[in-house]
Design a protein around this motif. Sequence first.
Motif, PDB file in Angstrom:
ATOM      1  N   LEU A   1     -36.381 -83.875  71.220  1.00 51.51           N
ATOM      2  CA  LEU A   1     -36.242 -82.597  71.921  1.00 51.51           C
ATOM      3  C   LEU A   1     -35.293 -82.743  73.102  1.00 51.51           C
ATOM      4  O   LEU A   1     -34.438 -81.869  73.339  1.00 51.51           O
ATOM      5  CB  LEU A   1     -37.615 -82.113  72.397  1.00 51.51           C
ATOM      6  N   GLN A   2     -35.420 -83.836  73.845  1.00 49.03           N
ATOM      7  CA  GLN A   2     -34.543 -84.068  74.993  1.00 49.03           C
ATOM      8  C   GLN A   2     -33.086 -84.114  74.557  1.00 49.03           C
ATOM      9  O   GLN A   2     -32.201 -83.537  75.212  1.00 49.03           O
ATOM     10  CB  GLN A   2     -34.941 -85.384  75.684  1.00 49.03           C
ATOM     11  N   ASP A   3     -32.809 -84.768  73.445  1.00 54.12           N
ATOM     12  CA  ASP A   3     -31.440 -84.870  72.948  1.00 54.12           C
ATOM     13  C   ASP A   3     -30.897 -83.503  72.526  1.00 54.12           C
ATOM     14  O   ASP A   3     -29.742 -83.160  72.811  1.00 54.12           O
ATOM     15  CB  ASP A   3     -31.408 -85.841  71.757  1.00 54.12           C
ATOM     16  N   ILE A   4     -31.716 -82.713  71.875  1.00 53.66           N
ATOM     17  CA  ILE A   4     -31.292 -81.386  71.406  1.00 53.66           C
ATOM     18  C   ILE A   4     -30.960 -80.467  72.577  1.00 53.66           C
ATOM     19  O   ILE A   4     -29.912 -79.816  72.599  1.00 53.66           O
ATOM     20  CB  ILE A   4     -32.389 -80.752  70.518  1.00 53.66           C
ATOM     21  N   VAL A   5     -31.847 -80.410  73.586  1.00 54.52           N
ATOM     22  CA  VAL A   5     -31.623 -79.470  74.685  1.00 54.52           C
ATOM     23  C   VAL A   5     -30.515 -79.945  75.613  1.00 54.52           C
ATOM     24  O   VAL A   5     -29.820 -79.123  76.232  1.00 54.52           O
ATOM     25  CB  VAL A   5     -32.920 -79.185  75.472  1.00 54.52           C
ATOM     26  N   LEU A   6     -30.311 -81.280  75.700  1.00 48.31           N
ATOM     27  CA  LEU A   6     -29.227 -81.787  76.534  1.00 48.31           C
ATOM     28  C   LEU A   6     -27.875 -81.327  75.990  1.00 48.31           C
ATOM     29  O   LEU A   6     -26.963 -81.009  76.755  1.00 48.31           O
ATOM     30  CB  LEU A   6     -29.279 -83.315  76.619  1.00 48.31           C
ATOM     31  N   ARG A   7     -27.757 -81.272  74.662  1.00 43.63           N
ATOM     32  CA  ARG A   7     -26.514 -80.781  74.058  1.00 43.63           C
ATOM     33  C   ARG A   7     -26.286 -79.308  74.348  1.00 43.63           C
ATOM     34  O   ARG A   7     -25.172 -78.800  74.205  1.00 43.63           O
ATOM     35  CB  ARG A   7     -26.532 -81.030  72.550  1.00 43.63           C
ATOM     36  N   GLN A   8     -27.350 -78.611  74.780  1.00 44.71           N
ATOM     37  CA  GLN A   8     -27.223 -77.200  75.138  1.00 44.71           C
ATOM     38  C   GLN A   8     -27.190 -77.004  76.660  1.00 44.71           C
ATOM     39  O   GLN A   8     -27.363 -75.891  77.156  1.00 44.71           O
ATOM     40  CB  GLN A   8     -28.368 -76.400  74.523  1.00 44.71           C
TER      41      GLN A   8
ATOM     42  N   LEU B   1     -37.112 -84.730  80.921  1.00 49.56           N
ATOM     43  CA  LEU B   1     -37.447 -86.143  80.736  1.00 49.56           C
ATOM     44  C   LEU B   1     -38.572 -86.290  79.715  1.00 49.56           C
ATOM     45  O   LEU B   1     -39.593 -85.597  79.809  1.00 49.56           O
ATOM     46  CB  LEU B   1     -37.875 -86.774  82.059  1.00 49.56           C
ATOM     47  N   PRO B   2     -38.406 -87.197  78.737  1.00 52.40           N
ATOM     48  CA  PRO B   2     -39.465 -87.427  77.743  1.00 52.40           C
ATOM     49  C   PRO B   2     -40.587 -88.270  78.326  1.00 52.40           C
ATOM     50  O   PRO B   2     -40.368 -89.130  79.186  1.00 52.40           O
ATOM     51  CB  PRO B   2     -38.728 -88.184  76.634  1.00 52.40           C
ATOM     52  N   GLY B   3     -41.805 -88.055  77.851  1.00 54.63           N
ATOM     53  CA  GLY B   3     -42.974 -88.720  78.411  1.00 54.63           C
ATOM     54  C   GLY B   3     -43.011 -90.220  78.220  1.00 54.63           C
ATOM     55  O   GLY B   3     -43.667 -90.929  78.991  1.00 54.63           O
ATOM     56  N   SER B   4     -42.304 -90.756  77.219  1.00 58.06           N
ATOM     57  CA  SER B   4     -42.406 -92.182  76.911  1.00 58.06           C
ATOM     58  C   SER B   4     -41.864 -93.085  78.011  1.00 58.06           C
ATOM     59  O   SER B   4     -42.236 -94.256  78.094  1.00 58.06           O
ATOM     60  CB  SER B   4     -41.686 -92.495  75.596  1.00 58.06           C
ATOM     61  N   ILE B   5     -41.003 -92.575  78.897  1.00 61.06           N
ATOM     62  CA  ILE B   5     -40.473 -93.432  79.968  1.00 61.06           C
ATOM     63  C   ILE B   5     -41.466 -93.596  81.111  1.00 61.06           C
ATOM     64  O   ILE B   5     -41.220 -94.362  82.047  1.00 61.06           O
ATOM     65  CB  ILE B   5     -39.129 -92.911  80.522  1.00 61.06           C
ATOM     66  N   PHE B   6     -42.607 -92.914  81.030  1.00 60.36           N
ATOM     67  CA  PHE B   6     -43.613 -93.000  82.085  1.00 60.36           C
ATOM     68  C   PHE B   6     -44.766 -93.938  81.699  1.00 60.36           C
ATOM     69  O   PHE B   6     -45.814 -93.931  82.341  1.00 60.36           O
ATOM     70  CB  PHE B   6     -44.161 -91.609  82.412  1.00 60.36           C
ATOM     71  N   SER B   7     -44.557 -94.745  80.676  1.00 55.40           N
ATOM     72  CA  SER B   7     -45.593 -95.672  80.221  1.00 55.40           C
ATOM     73  C   SER B   7     -44.958 -96.979  79.764  1.00 55.40           C
ATOM     74  O   SER B   7     -43.947 -96.971  79.045  1.00 55.40           O
ATOM     75  CB  SER B   7     -46.384 -95.059  79.058  1.00 55.40           C
TER      76      SER B   7
ATOM     77  N   LEU C   1     -35.835 -72.644  80.083  1.00 57.77           N
ATOM     78  CA  LEU C   1     -37.199 -72.822  79.584  1.00 57.77           C
ATOM     79  C   LEU C   1     -37.376 -72.119  78.244  1.00 57.77           C
ATOM     80  O   LEU C   1     -38.074 -72.621  77.346  1.00 57.77           O
ATOM     81  CB  LEU C   1     -38.203 -72.307  80.610  1.00 57.77           C
ATOM     82  N   TYR C   2     -36.740 -70.966  78.091  1.00 56.35           N
ATOM     83  CA  TYR C   2     -36.769 -70.257  76.806  1.00 56.35           C
ATOM     84  C   TYR C   2     -36.132 -71.106  75.706  1.00 56.35           C
ATOM     85  O   TYR C   2     -36.679 -71.229  74.600  1.00 56.35           O
ATOM     86  CB  TYR C   2     -36.034 -68.923  76.942  1.00 56.35           C
ATOM     87  N   VAL C   3     -34.985 -71.720  76.014  1.00 58.17           N
ATOM     88  CA  VAL C   3     -34.282 -72.555  75.028  1.00 58.17           C
ATOM     89  C   VAL C   3     -35.128 -73.769  74.650  1.00 58.17           C
ATOM     90  O   VAL C   3     -35.235 -74.124  73.469  1.00 58.17           O
ATOM     91  CB  VAL C   3     -32.906 -72.999  75.572  1.00 58.17           C
ATOM     92  N   ILE C   4     -35.746 -74.427  75.647  1.00 56.80           N
ATOM     93  CA  ILE C   4     -36.604 -75.594  75.362  1.00 56.80           C
ATOM     94  C   ILE C   4     -37.737 -75.182  74.428  1.00 56.80           C
ATOM     95  O   ILE C   4     -38.030 -75.856  73.437  1.00 56.80           O
ATOM     96  CB  ILE C   4     -37.170 -76.193  76.658  1.00 56.80           C
ATOM     97  N   GLY C   5     -38.376 -74.064  74.753  1.00 57.65           N
ATOM     98  CA  GLY C   5     -39.473 -73.579  73.915  1.00 57.65           C
ATOM     99  C   GLY C   5     -39.022 -73.241  72.512  1.00 57.65           C
ATOM    100  O   GLY C   5     -39.703 -73.569  71.526  1.00 57.65           O
ATOM    101  N   LYS C   6     -37.868 -72.603  72.397  1.00 55.52           N
ATOM    102  CA  LYS C   6     -37.345 -72.228  71.079  1.00 55.52           C
ATOM    103  C   LYS C   6     -37.031 -73.473  70.249  1.00 55.52           C
ATOM    104  O   LYS C   6     -37.353 -73.525  69.051  1.00 55.52           O
ATOM    105  CB  LYS C   6     -36.079 -71.383  71.258  1.00 55.52           C
ATOM    106  N   CYS C   7     -36.424 -74.479  70.883  1.00 53.92           N
ATOM    107  CA  CYS C   7     -36.102 -75.719  70.170  1.00 53.92           C
ATOM    108  C   CYS C   7     -37.373 -76.428  69.706  1.00 53.92           C
ATOM    109  O   CYS C   7     -37.427 -76.980  68.597  1.00 53.92           O
ATOM    110  CB  CYS C   7     -35.269 -76.639  71.061  1.00 53.92           C
ATOM    111  N   ALA C   8     -38.399 -76.431  70.540  1.00 50.74           N
ATOM    112  CA  ALA C   8     -39.670 -77.050  70.160  1.00 50.74           C
ATOM    113  C   ALA C   8     -40.306 -76.305  68.988  1.00 50.74           C
ATOM    114  O   ALA C   8     -40.844 -76.927  68.061  1.00 50.74           O
ATOM    115  CB  ALA C   8     -40.612 -77.077  71.361  1.00 50.74           C
ATOM    116  N   LYS C   9     -40.229 -74.996  68.998  1.00 51.98           N
ATOM    117  CA  LYS C   9     -40.782 -74.194  67.876  1.00 51.98           C
ATOM    118  C   LYS C   9     -40.021 -74.480  66.597  1.00 51.98           C
ATOM    119  O   LYS C   9     -40.616 -74.577  65.520  1.00 51.98           O
ATOM    120  CB  LYS C   9     -40.691 -72.706  68.235  1.00 51.98           C
ATOM    121  N   ASN C  10     -38.698 -74.622  66.711  1.00 51.62           N
ATOM    122  CA  ASN C  10     -37.903 -74.924  65.509  1.00 51.62           C
ATOM    123  C   ASN C  10     -38.265 -76.292  64.934  1.00 51.62           C
ATOM    124  O   ASN C  10     -38.300 -76.461  63.701  1.00 51.62           O
ATOM    125  CB  ASN C  10     -36.408 -74.873  65.857  1.00 51.62           C
TER     126      ASN C  10
END
Length: 483
Positions: A425-432, A437-443, A468-477
């Motif tokens: 998801l981070q990679d997809i929205v960054l291109r837009q 930040l993805p959660g995996s870097i916090f562990s 925030l709308y774009v992030i949500g839309k990408c996650a739904k897709n």
Amino acid sequence: MEDEIVLTKVTLFEKIALSIQRLIDQEVLKPGDKMPSVRSLSLEQKVSMSTVFQAYYLLEKKGLIEARPRSGYYVRKSFKRNAEEPSASATWKMPINVRVDSLVSDFIKPHKKDSIVDLSIAGPSVELLPVAKLNKSIQAVLREHKGKSFQYAFPPGDENLLRQIARLSLHWGGSLSKEEIIVTNGCMEAINICLRAVANQGDTIAIESPTYYGVLQTIESLGMKVLEITTNPDTGIDVDELEKALDKNPVAACLFTLNFNNPLGSCMPDSEKKRLVELLAQREIPLIEDDILGDIYFGKSRPKNAKSFDKHGLVLLCSSFSKTVAPGLRVGWTAPGRFKEKVERLKFMTSIAAPTLMQQAVAHFLENGRYDNHLKALRLAYHIQMRKYREAIFKYFPEGTKVTDPQGGHVIWIELPSKVNAIELQDIVLRQGIAILPGSIFSAKKRHENFIRIGYCNQFTPEVENALYVIGKCAKNMLLERN
């Protein structure tokens, strides 16, 4: 006067607003309930109608109530009551080596402000910095100290700054003296030096899960291991789980952010902080406490820190003015208790001294009461922004999304449905043109694969809402593709 202590004053309308806010939070006043009229509340509280208007305006800015034409004020729908908290991860049974630096480096990159909506930041935006007042403080100390501002201020640091920091301890019920404090280059240097003072390469450090990625990088650079402890998104470290972990594993020190953990925003109740300090004291285990966000609270009073319960000098308190005044100042500090002499030596060996001019400027800023006034405005801005961000997240993100409801700090921790991979998801929205930040870097175990962290440091603009709308839309897709 030199010994005058300036404490934040709460105005009458703020007291009324806080009382009403508590009633809303406790569901005494429910969504859709009509608020008392301005006239009736002014008579009931024995205050002017102007004071009530100010209280209602503040509650309206926070998104707690809304005005309806020719009808009055009503309680707005609360997303806090409709939202599940993100899940807490269980204690990792064995200490593990940390290998996160390369992963963090892939995601923590500077972005050009004109080309990206940066929701990955966790620090005050330029609009929230007290630039004009800081300029005045810098000019004032240059006139007063002349060339001395360009000389070393050897550890422990500028005497006036040490005195002003000691006065701040009154805000959280502490009683530090200036002799207990050492100035550092930001909070991360304070944590780094404190870790080196109490532990060695190969030792195990108990940490929260999740925790700030900078803490993980520091521990990795020192060749130490971590033991991840269950952390509740609301109340912080599970002390019972910590006690069980300590029974099974030798731990050199604990490193916790008890007030508004990054990324969770959790805040441990003061009674649990006291219990934590007593537990560690019984076992002679040092606690490095990162309290950098303790001053950014949304409630009536500042939460205490563990240091205020420390009777044995085992709590090494670390903080900074990076998140409250300005990140670029790089003025942090530590009160390391019984380890002060060793920490002071390590500070000198590491970087000799913190910048003298910046120390003097921050001291002047504090001494003239500017810090308290600035904090008041900063806390209100963050509280308002947090509510607007949360509302947009619930509006645009997939069904089943879980979101924290922080009572301070500047970040939101979001659990997406399990089929959404946060790194993808981070990679997809960054291109837009959007940074998260993805959660995996916090562990250290690279958990939290379907979690993201979003900062609400930027003002809530149409651009932020669209992001925030774009992030949500990408996650739904992503969900549609995998169902």
